[in-house]
Enzyme design. Structure first.
Site, PDB file in Angstrom:
ATOM      1  N   GLY A  70      12.652 -22.858   8.518  1.00 32.46           N
ATOM      2  CA  GLY A  70      14.064 -22.418   8.906  1.00 32.46           C
ATOM      3  C   GLY A  70      15.075 -22.608   7.829  1.00 32.46           C
ATOM      4  O   GLY A  70      15.753 -21.586   7.724  1.00 32.46           O
ATOM      5  N   THR A  71      15.056 -23.575   7.089  1.00 34.18           N
ATOM      6  CA  THR A  71      16.058 -23.849   5.889  1.00 34.18           C
ATOM      7  C   THR A  71      16.063 -22.500   5.126  1.00 34.18           C
ATOM      8  O   THR A  71      16.967 -21.982   4.521  1.00 34.18           O
ATOM      9  CB  THR A  71      15.628 -25.087   5.120  1.00 34.18           C
ATOM     10  OG1 THR A  71      15.672 -26.007   6.237  1.00 34.18           O
ATOM     11  CG2 THR A  71      16.620 -25.179   4.316  1.00 34.18           C
ATOM     12  N   GLN A 178      15.951 -23.643  17.056  1.00 35.86           N
ATOM     13  CA  GLN A 178      15.865 -24.172  18.148  1.00 35.86           C
ATOM     14  C   GLN A 178      15.330 -23.384  19.516  1.00 35.86           C
ATOM     15  O   GLN A 178      14.986 -23.983  20.617  1.00 35.86           O
ATOM     16  CB  GLN A 178      17.174 -25.393  18.399  1.00 35.86           C
ATOM     17  CG  GLN A 178      17.246 -26.220  17.635  1.00 35.86           C
ATOM     18  CD  GLN A 178      16.144 -27.339  17.606  1.00 35.86           C
ATOM     19  OE1 GLN A 178      15.655 -27.731  18.661  1.00 35.86           O
ATOM     20  NE2 GLN A 178      16.160 -28.118  16.592  1.00 35.86           N
ATOM     21  N   SER A 198      11.287 -21.445  12.809  1.00 35.87           N
ATOM     22  CA  SER A 198      10.464 -22.631  12.191  1.00 35.87           C
ATOM     23  C   SER A 198       9.344 -22.901  13.175  1.00 35.87           C
ATOM     24  O   SER A 198       9.533 -23.407  14.386  1.00 35.87           O
ATOM     25  CB  SER A 198      11.290 -23.656  11.988  1.00 35.87           C
ATOM     26  OG  SER A 198      10.728 -24.783  11.484  1.00 35.87           O
ATOM     27  N   ALA A 199       8.015 -23.052  13.003  1.00 35.92           N
ATOM     28  CA  ALA A 199       7.001 -23.136  13.690  1.00 35.92           C
ATOM     29  C   ALA A 199       6.815 -24.815  14.204  1.00 35.92           C
ATOM     30  O   ALA A 199       6.331 -24.930  15.429  1.00 35.92           O
ATOM     31  CB  ALA A 199       5.615 -22.966  13.027  1.00 35.92           C
ATOM     32  N   HIS A 200       7.296 -25.488  13.377  1.00 34.59           N
ATOM     33  CA  HIS A 200       7.102 -26.854  13.904  1.00 34.59           C
ATOM     34  C   HIS A 200       8.268 -27.282  15.043  1.00 34.59           C
ATOM     35  O   HIS A 200       8.056 -28.564  15.499  1.00 34.59           O
ATOM     36  CB  HIS A 200       7.302 -27.950  12.754  1.00 34.59           C
ATOM     37  CG  HIS A 200       8.389 -28.166  12.204  1.00 34.59           C
ATOM     38  ND1 HIS A 200       9.362 -29.200  12.521  1.00 34.59           N
ATOM     39  CD2 HIS A 200       9.242 -27.475  11.363  1.00 34.59           C
ATOM     40  CE1 HIS A 200      10.497 -29.359  11.944  1.00 34.59           C
ATOM     41  NE2 HIS A 200      10.506 -28.237  11.028  1.00 34.59           N
ATOM     42  N   THR A 236       2.203 -17.378  -3.432  1.00 33.53           N
ATOM     43  CA  THR A 236       0.770 -17.045  -2.466  1.00 33.53           C
ATOM     44  C   THR A 236       1.222 -17.587  -1.095  1.00 33.53           C
ATOM     45  O   THR A 236       1.535 -18.878  -0.877  1.00 33.53           O
ATOM     46  CB  THR A 236      -0.414 -17.904  -3.115  1.00 33.53           C
ATOM     47  OG1 THR A 236      -0.438 -17.467  -4.578  1.00 33.53           O
ATOM     48  CG2 THR A 236      -1.724 -17.879  -2.323  1.00 33.53           C
ATOM     49  N   CYS A 327      24.563 -44.326  15.076  1.00 28.41           N
ATOM     50  CA  CYS A 327      23.646 -44.411  14.103  1.00 28.41           C
ATOM     51  C   CYS A 327      22.543 -43.432  14.361  1.00 28.41           C
ATOM     52  O   CYS A 327      22.281 -42.922  15.270  1.00 28.41           O
ATOM     53  CB  CYS A 327      22.946 -45.626  14.456  1.00 28.41           C
ATOM     54  SG  CYS A 327      22.366 -46.175  16.092  1.00 28.41           S
TER      55      CYS A 327
HETATM   56  C1  LIG Z   1      18.992 -25.414  14.080  1.00 26.03           C
HETATM   57  C2  LIG Z   1      18.151 -25.593  12.918  1.00 26.03           C
HETATM   58  N1  LIG Z   1      18.284 -24.974  11.859  1.00 26.03           N
HETATM   59  C3  LIG Z   1      17.469 -25.054  10.905  1.00 26.03           C
HETATM   60  C4  LIG Z   1      16.381 -26.095  10.785  1.00 26.03           C
HETATM   61  C5  LIG Z   1      15.658 -26.268   9.459  1.00 26.03           C
HETATM   62  O1  LIG Z   1      14.257 -25.762   9.895  1.00 26.03           O
HETATM   63  P1  LIG Z   1      13.029 -26.322   8.834  1.00 26.03           P
HETATM   64  O2  LIG Z   1      12.855 -27.826   8.948  1.00 26.03           O
HETATM   65  O3  LIG Z   1      11.616 -25.339   9.173  1.00 26.03           O
HETATM   66  O4  LIG Z   1      13.647 -25.994   7.437  1.00 26.03           O
HETATM   67  C6  LIG Z   1      16.166 -27.009  11.739  1.00 26.03           C
HETATM   68  C7  LIG Z   1      15.354 -28.226  11.780  1.00 26.03           C
HETATM   69  O5  LIG Z   1      15.732 -29.336  11.694  1.00 26.03           O
HETATM   70  C8  LIG Z   1      17.160 -26.617  13.020  1.00 26.03           C
HETATM   71  O6  LIG Z   1      17.099 -27.461  14.021  1.00 26.03           O
END
Ligand SMILES: Cc1ncc(COP(=O)(O)O)c(C=O)c1O
Length: 378
Positions: A70-71, A178, A198-200, A236, A327
């Site tokens: 995602g980032t 999300q 983001s697959a995870h 790759t 926290c």
């Molecule tokens: C809303 C949102 N955007 C982006 C990300 C980043 O995704 P990634 O961990 O695949 O880089 C996250 C993950 O924490 C997220 O919750």
């Protein structure tokens, strides 16, 4: 008992995803750029996965660009908008994920563009009138607003915002990290320039995701190198990750209504239980089914001198959650999202986030432990 209620941070890999990935790891080692049999086979596996993902989202396969997650996909959308598509300003919000907030700030400093932050209400909803005001008579603008907030769950009315952006000639990127795999998308119908995945976040592997971009959009790479991903993302390809992502999407969408019902039921059960036990409980963000991401519940507990130890104590009891203002994972660290909605930072805030694997017994155990901590000092 170990209870995992931090699914907005990441989700466990589905066993079926592991099964789909392991033969690729074992025997499909070819480089997809090689022209021999091994390479062609690897390339075919990637393209089949891309087609499968595009079918789920009703878009063209060529509109999916695989990334490391995602980032990277968020970065690519913002950089392309400014460097290639002529955006001179970014409109975003103070509660976006750091992948957007920090990238927008970096671009602002380095590339001489403006940033405007749209007003939010206390529940994290975007003030659409303010957004429209900002868009009037504007320079070429990119609007970047997330579909669901990862800390408080509030949903953006995607369609409405996309129409607003189109009316004012703005580009529109939504961080859908999300919500991908948790809601259906029809990208043929939704008029949007960029969405991210983001697959995870839906039981796929870490380190793989994609940027969707409308095929009419002209793109520039963020990562320069080889000609992979039609020259838009050098390096790759992560073949087993791509296969895992595709399989995770199959699983997510094959039983989506059931998963939604199950998780919504758990969230509502937790809300009712907390309301029963605490008089002054509040929830950050929207909590209704229509306006809120069903996998997230952000709870604002009564003020207590044990606030700073709450996550740590829950962790000792085997419950994994994540924190808000008081926290974060045991350390004192403010949340820019809770600050952004002007939440009461003197009260302990906890984000509980669920998945299709979460059970009612786990919710009941968690509520019991929280009540013990607050009421019985246990
Ligand atoms: C809303 C949102 N955007 C982006 C990300 C980043 O995704 P990634 O961990 O695949 O880089 C996250 C993950 O924490 C997220 O919750």
């Amino acid at each position: 008992m170990k209870v995992y209620l931090d699914n907005a941070a990441t989700t466990p890999l589905a066993p079926e995803v592991f099964e789909a990935m392991s033969p690729i790891l074992k025997s499909n080692f070819g480089n997809p750029s090689s022209s021999h049999f091994f390479g062609r086979k690897a390339k075919a596996i990637i393209e089949n996965s891309r087609r499968n993902i595009a079918t789920h989202l009703r878009c063209k396969p060529a509109e999916i660009i695989f990334t490391s997650g995602g980032t990277e996909a968020d970065n690519m959308a913002l950089f392309t908008s400014v460097k290639e598509l002529g955006a001179k300003r970014i409109i975003t919000s103070r509660i976006e994920h750091h992948a957007v907030v920090h990238t927008a700030e970096h671009i602002y400093k380095e590339l001489d563009i403006d940033i405007d932050y749209v007003r939010l209400c206390r529940k994290g909803n975007v003030d659409l009138d303010h957004l429209e005001d900002l868009l009037k008579d504007s320079p070429k603008t990119l609007v970047s607003l997330m579909h669901a907030n990862n800390e408080i769950g509030t949903l953006l009315p995607l369609k409405e915002v996309s129409l607003l952006c189109r009316r004012h000639g703005a580009l529109f990127h939504s961080d859908t990290v999300q919500t991908m795999g948790h809601y259906t998308f029809d990208l043929t119908e939704l008029d949007i320039d960029f969405v991210t995945c983001s697959a995870h976040k839906f039981h796929g592997p870490k380190g793989i995701g994609f940027l969707y971009t409308n095929s009419k959009t002209s793109m520039v790479p963020l990562i320069h190198g080889g000609a992979q991903e039609r020259g838009l993302r050098g390096g790759t390809e992560n073949i087993y990750g791509i296969v895992g992502l595709s399989k995770a999407m199959d699983l997510a969408y094959s039983d989506l209504i059931e998963h939604q019902k199950h998780v919504e039921g758990l969230k509502n059960h937790m809300i009712r239980e907390f309301e029963k036990h605490f008089e002054t409980i509040e929830f950050h963000g929207e909590i209704s089914k229509e306006k809120s991401l069903y996998t997230v519940l952000n709870v604002c507990f009564p003020r207590t001198d044990k606030a700073s130890m709450l996550l740590f104590t829950l962790d000792l009891k085997g419950i994994a959650v994540s924190g808000g203002s008081a926290c974060s994972s045991g350390s004192n660290k403010g949340s820019h999202v809770l600050e952004g909605i002007e939440a009461d930072m003197t009260r302990p805030n906890v984000r509980f986030s669920f998945s299709r694997y979460t059970t009612k017994e786990e919710i009941d155990y968690t509520v019991e432990m929280v009540v013990n901590i607050f009421k019985h000092n246990l």
